[in-house]
Scaffold this active site. Structure first.
Site, PDB file in Angstrom:
ATOM      1  N   GLU A 206       0.958  -1.255   0.026  1.00 55.46           N
ATOM      2  CA  GLU A 206      -0.169  -0.079   0.081  1.00 55.46           C
ATOM      3  C   GLU A 206       0.845   1.382   0.001  1.00 55.46           C
ATOM      4  O   GLU A 206       0.242   2.073   0.236  1.00 55.46           O
ATOM      5  CB  GLU A 206      -0.933   0.040   1.213  1.00 55.46           C
ATOM      6  N   ASP A 243      -3.202  -0.805  12.292  1.00 55.31           N
ATOM      7  CA  ASP A 243      -3.932  -1.957  12.065  1.00 55.31           C
ATOM      8  C   ASP A 243      -3.026  -3.060  12.355  1.00 55.31           C
ATOM      9  O   ASP A 243      -2.346  -3.499  11.596  1.00 55.31           O
ATOM     10  CB  ASP A 243      -4.429  -1.725  10.573  1.00 55.31           C
ATOM     11  N   GLU A 286      -7.137  -0.976  14.829  1.00 54.70           N
ATOM     12  CA  GLU A 286      -7.959  -1.668  14.223  1.00 54.70           C
ATOM     13  C   GLU A 286      -7.731  -3.085  14.389  1.00 54.70           C
ATOM     14  O   GLU A 286      -6.420  -3.580  14.372  1.00 54.70           O
ATOM     15  CB  GLU A 286      -7.741  -1.189  12.783  1.00 54.70           C
ATOM     16  N   ASP A 313     -12.551  -4.527  11.301  1.00 56.47           N
ATOM     17  CA  ASP A 313     -12.617  -4.718  10.011  1.00 56.47           C
ATOM     18  C   ASP A 313     -12.751  -6.376   9.727  1.00 56.47           C
ATOM     19  O   ASP A 313     -13.892  -6.425   9.381  1.00 56.47           O
ATOM     20  CB  ASP A 313     -10.993  -4.562   9.639  1.00 56.47           C
ATOM     21  N   LYS A 338     -15.659  -1.479   3.589  1.00 58.08           N
ATOM     22  CA  LYS A 338     -15.254  -1.851   2.266  1.00 58.08           C
ATOM     23  C   LYS A 338     -16.246  -2.358   1.435  1.00 58.08           C
ATOM     24  O   LYS A 338     -16.695  -3.589   1.873  1.00 58.08           O
ATOM     25  CB  LYS A 338     -13.977  -2.789   2.596  1.00 58.08           C
TER      26      LYS A 338
HETATM   27  P1  PGA Z   1      -6.437  -5.981   2.746  1.00 59.73           P
HETATM   28  O1  PGA Z   1      -6.015  -4.982   3.810  1.00 59.73           O
HETATM   29  O2  PGA Z   1      -7.260  -5.094   1.852  1.00 59.73           O
HETATM   30  O3  PGA Z   1      -5.495  -6.732   2.152  1.00 59.73           O
HETATM   31  O4  PGA Z   1      -7.735  -6.873   3.469  1.00 59.73           O
HETATM   32  C1  PGA Z   1      -6.499  -3.876   4.301  1.00 59.73           C
HETATM   33  C2  PGA Z   1      -6.913  -3.906   5.718  1.00 59.73           C
HETATM   34  O5  PGA Z   1      -6.865  -4.979   6.484  1.00 59.73           O
HETATM   35  O6  PGA Z   1      -7.326  -2.848   6.373  1.00 59.73           O
HETATM   36 ZN    ZN Z   2      -7.536  -4.078   8.377  1.00 59.86          ZN
END
Ligand code: PGA
Ligand code: ZN
Length: 428
Positions: A206, A243, A286, A313, A338
């Site tokens: 990221e 996180d 998180e 999450d 998400k």
């Molecule tokens: P992921 O990570 O998109 O690989 O699930 C993002 C997160 O955990 O916030």
């Molecule tokens: Zn996460």
């Protein structure tokens, strides 16, 4: 037929920021306007997320999406033909019914979410409006508090450190633009620190700096130093957001910190996190515990909610029912939203509404596999979410979202509708 009647739905294979195939959908309306949506993809997924359909086999290590693309071009296109793009709920419901499974395993959440996003974009185009404005209608809007990754770890950096995201939140900023300037400086300062220490080794999935550290705490320490080097005061100008993504290294209440070769039980994990909150300017954590460890969540939230935001999450997977349950159990006080965890915009919005009704903090979030699609920037504003998590201040699939927010701020006339630190849930 009206100008907003869906006249064509078409998908193709494109690629995400990890170079893996993903689904891009286009929805054309009778008026001739077209909306586009691209499915993102997670790497550290909650087990209750909607399922991405992948072809398996050897090509692209099994990640191909030929079947998901075919599902859009076949059954989904046929079902949506003639529907009104302005009726997002009906369109999404139609796809949910057509799929018929509880987790979208038949048609694929990657197929469905790309179409759901494309329908919303087409609807906005039909009104000649930006998506955020179309989604908001007459409701209030605000520019979200950014959570910006400085170091990436966990599943996004070959598990080089255990913590997945070390982020900063510019809690002292008064405008979104100022918030971005602050995090840009902190991100750059962190890179300088790593270079000086001979530890600069590129970036993680990221865009956060690659975490060349001897311990998880060294990463925390370095983040504080970066805040200071950027001329900010840790804890009042900018604070740390983590996180932990603990489902990735926890099972049945036991947590294995691979980097430090330590195994912690639930109490040990709680103590470690409380110590970190004591010693570092942390305002948000998180997934501090595994999704299979409800007792860990409840104990921790009871002890920490007066000091930090506790975000679910993997635990909540953008699901309204799970959020209501978490509110009743007091297992956290904020939720990541998400869209592809739910699979449709309608279900993600229902999750956001449930979170707001519970007094939870709300954070719209990208996935670790992203694209040039900037829809989530519009969702954060149009749905009046408090915060936005996109990744670092690097890699174009991340910066595209921050830039889109700057455009939205500009379009609003820069009159300060910034959620600011008030976006965090009250410390009660
Ligand atoms: P992921 O990570 O998109 O690989 O699930 C993002 C997160 O955990 O916030
Ligand atoms: Zn996460």
């Amino acid at each position: 037929m009206t100008p907003t009647t869906i006249s064509r739905v078409h998908a193709r294979r494109v690629y995400d920021s990890r170079g893996r195939p993903t689904v891009e959908a286009e929805v054309r309306l009778a008026s001739g306007v077209t909306g586009r949506g691209i499915a993102p993809a997670g790497a550290s997924r909650g087990s209750n997320e909607a399922i991405d359909l992948r072809d398996g086999g050897t090509l692209y290590a099994g990640y191909d999406v030929v079947q998901a693309v075919a599902n859009v071009n076949g059954p989904i296109a046929r079902a949506l033909f003639g529907m009104d793009a302005l009726e997002q709920v009906q369109v999404d419901r139609k796809m949910i019914e057509l799929d018929g499974t509880p987790n979208k395993a038949k048609l694929g959440a990657n197929a469905i979410v790309a179409v759901s996003l494309a329908v919303a974009q087409a609807g906005a185009q039909g009104f000649d409006m930006p998506l955020w404005q179309y989604l908001a209608g007459d409701d209030p809007v605000s520019l979200p508090m950014p959570e910006v990754q400085i170091f990436g770890g966990g599943a996004h950096a070959g598990r080089r450190i255990d913590i997945q995201d070390l982020m900063v939140m510019p809690i002292g900023a008064w405008t979104f633009g100022d918030a971005i300037t602050m995090v840009a400086e902190i991100y750059r300062a962190a890179g300088e620190l790593m270079r000086e220490r001979g530890k600069l080794a590129g970036v993680a999935d990221e865009g956060g700096w690659w975490p060349e550290f001897a311990s998880n705490e060294e990463a925390l320490e370095t983040t504080v130093r970066a805040i200071e080097r950027a001329g900010c005061h840790p804890g009042s100008d900018a604070a740390i957001s983590l996180d932990i993504a603990a489902s990735e290294f926890g099972r049945d209440g036991r947590y294995t910190l691979a980097l430090e070769k330590r195994e912690l039980d639930r109490d040990g994990m709680t103590q470690m996190l409380l110590d970190w909150i004591e010693h570092y300017p942390i305002v948000s954590i998180e997934d501090p515990f595994g999704e299979d460890d409800p007792a860990g969540w409840v104990n921790f939230t009871r002890a920490a909610r007066h000091r930090v935001q506790v975000i679910g999450d993997d635990l909540l997977v953008t699901n309204a029912g799970r959020i209501e349950q978490a509110a009743a159990d007091q297992s956290c006080n904020a939720v990541l939203i998400k869209v592809n965890q739910a699979g449709t915009l309608t279900e993600a919005k229902a999750a956001l509404d449930a979170a707001k009704a519970a007094g939870f903090g709300t954070i719209v979030s990208a996935r670790s596999g992203e694209t040039e699609d900037t829809a989530i920037a519009h969702l954060a504003v149009g749905w009046n979410a408090g915060q936005l998590k996109v990744g670092a201040f690097a890699r174009s699939e991340r910066v595209a979202k921050w830039n889109e927010l700057l455009r939205i701020e500009d379009a609003m006339g820069g009159d300060g509708r910034f959620a600011g630190v008030g976006a965090l849930p009250p410390k009660k």
